[in-house]
Motif scaffolding. Structure first.
Motif, mmCIF file in Angstrom:
data_model
loop_
_atom_site.group_PDB
_atom_site.id
_atom_site.type_symbol
_atom_site.label_atom_id
_atom_site.label_comp_id
_atom_site.label_asym_id
_atom_site.label_seq_id
_atom_site.Cartn_x
_atom_site.Cartn_y
_atom_site.Cartn_z
ATOM 1 N N PRO A 1 0.858 -1.191 0.000
ATOM 2 C CA PRO A 1 0.000 0.000 0.000
ATOM 3 C C PRO A 1 0.893 1.239 0.000
ATOM 4 O O PRO A 1 2.109 1.145 0.202
ATOM 5 N N GLU A 2 0.295 2.385 -0.171
ATOM 6 C CA GLU A 2 1.066 3.622 -0.073
ATOM 7 C C GLU A 2 1.527 3.772 1.369
ATOM 8 O O GLU A 2 0.737 3.618 2.304
ATOM 9 N N LEU A 3 2.817 4.052 1.541
ATOM 10 C CA LEU A 3 3.403 4.149 2.867
ATOM 11 C C LEU A 3 3.975 5.537 3.114
ATOM 12 O O LEU A 3 4.389 6.224 2.186
ATOM 13 N N GLY A 4 4.017 5.912 4.378
ATOM 14 C CA GLY A 4 4.716 7.107 4.822
ATOM 15 C C GLY A 4 5.765 6.675 5.829
ATOM 16 O O GLY A 4 5.509 5.798 6.649
ATOM 17 N N THR A 5 6.955 7.242 5.765
ATOM 18 C CA THR A 5 7.967 6.894 6.762
ATOM 19 C C THR A 5 7.577 7.528 8.096
ATOM 20 O O THR A 5 7.011 8.620 8.129
ATOM 21 N N VAL A 6 7.861 6.814 9.170
ATOM 22 C CA VAL A 6 7.494 7.287 10.512
ATOM 23 C C VAL A 6 8.685 7.096 11.439
ATOM 24 O O VAL A 6 9.252 6.014 11.515
ATOM 25 N N ARG A 7 9.033 8.175 12.117
ATOM 26 C CA ARG A 7 10.063 8.123 13.155
ATOM 27 C C ARG A 7 9.715 9.139 14.219
ATOM 28 O O ARG A 7 8.886 10.022 13.993
ATOM 29 N N ASP B 1 -6.425 2.190 11.991
ATOM 30 C CA ASP B 1 -7.671 2.395 12.715
ATOM 31 C C ASP B 1 -8.733 1.482 12.127
ATOM 32 O O ASP B 1 -8.848 1.335 10.918
ATOM 33 N N GLY B 2 -9.492 0.845 12.978
ATOM 34 C CA GLY B 2 -10.497 -0.113 12.531
ATOM 35 C C GLY B 2 -9.930 -1.515 12.396
ATOM 36 O O GLY B 2 -10.621 -2.437 12.013
ATOM 37 N N ARG B 3 -8.632 -1.672 12.670
ATOM 38 C CA ARG B 3 -7.942 -2.966 12.638
ATOM 39 C C ARG B 3 -7.936 -3.606 11.250
ATOM 40 O O ARG B 3 -7.779 -4.810 11.120
ATOM 41 N N LYS B 4 -8.111 -2.817 10.217
ATOM 42 C CA LYS B 4 -8.068 -3.356 8.859
ATOM 43 C C LYS B 4 -6.728 -2.996 8.247
ATOM 44 O O LYS B 4 -6.378 -1.832 8.126
ATOM 45 N N GLY B 5 -5.976 -4.006 7.900
ATOM 46 C CA GLY B 5 -4.661 -3.780 7.323
ATOM 47 C C GLY B 5 -3.569 -4.246 8.265
ATOM 48 O O GLY B 5 -3.803 -4.604 9.422
ATOM 49 N N PRO C 1 10.623 0.339 5.272
ATOM 50 C CA PRO C 1 10.277 1.379 6.236
ATOM 51 C C PRO C 1 8.908 1.981 5.973
ATOM 52 O O PRO C 1 8.466 2.069 4.835
ATOM 53 N N GLY C 2 8.242 2.375 7.062
ATOM 54 C CA GLY C 2 6.990 3.105 6.943
ATOM 55 C C GLY C 2 5.792 2.374 7.484
ATOM 56 O O GLY C 2 5.863 1.240 7.942
ATOM 57 N N ALA C 3 4.671 3.075 7.428
ATOM 58 C CA ALA C 3 3.358 2.555 7.819
ATOM 59 C C ALA C 3 2.368 2.988 6.745
ATOM 60 O O ALA C 3 2.613 3.956 6.015
ATOM 61 N N SER C 4 1.253 2.275 6.643
ATOM 62 C CA SER C 4 0.253 2.637 5.644
ATOM 63 C C SER C 4 -0.301 4.030 5.939
ATOM 64 O O SER C 4 -0.344 4.470 7.085
#
Length: 139
Positions: free
Chosen positions: A34-40, A60-64, A86-89
């Motif tokens: 999926p599209e990801l954004g880096t998070v730190r 949120d919603g526990r989907k993914g 790296p990253g989260a959706s």
């Protein structure tokens, strides 16, 4: 003989530990990412950095798929969607922070409102995201 009784904290720690293993040894397979954004960011408790805490970003919603990171001695963390990715959706995430998962100990140093309950949220956007968590022992 009766079955052993496990505490909720130990059960949660075991479940979270399993999630860490899945992240470390799992792979994304052939599915497109999926599209990801880096998070730190950093995690502190009462002004002090929290070392060796696992930081979970669950959509949120526990989907993914959840994304996970671990803090260093300065409380700094970065999130990975999968091993080496790296990253989260993109989107809103429920965040939980726990030290018992990394240590395997039932003794949690992070207050339960941050380690067991849905009280922390973060919005991940495309690109780079710096998300600091300033936790307190007082409600």
């Amino acid at each position: 003989m009766t079955a052993p009784i496990f505490s909720t904290r130990r059960c949660v720690a075991s479940t979270l530990g399993l999630a860490v293993l899945v992240l470390v040894f799992g792979c994304t397979g052939t599915k497109p990412l999926p599209e990801l954004g880096t998070v730190r960011g950093t995690v502190t408790l009462d002004g002090q950095p929290i070392e060796n805490a696992v930081v979970f970003f669950t959509p949120d919603g526990r989907k993914g798929r959840a994304a996970i990171g671990m803090t260093n001695q300065k409380g700094a963390y970065s999130i990975e969607y999968a091993q080496g990715v790296p990253g989260a959706s993109i989107g809103r995430h429920c965040v939980r922070i726990s030290t018992s998962v990394a240590s395997g100990s039932p003794d949690e140093t992070v207050p339960s409102q941050y380690s067991l309950k849905d009280s922390l949220f973060a919005d991940v956007k495309a690109g780079d995201n710096t998300i600091d968590f300033v936790l307190t022992t007082q409600p």
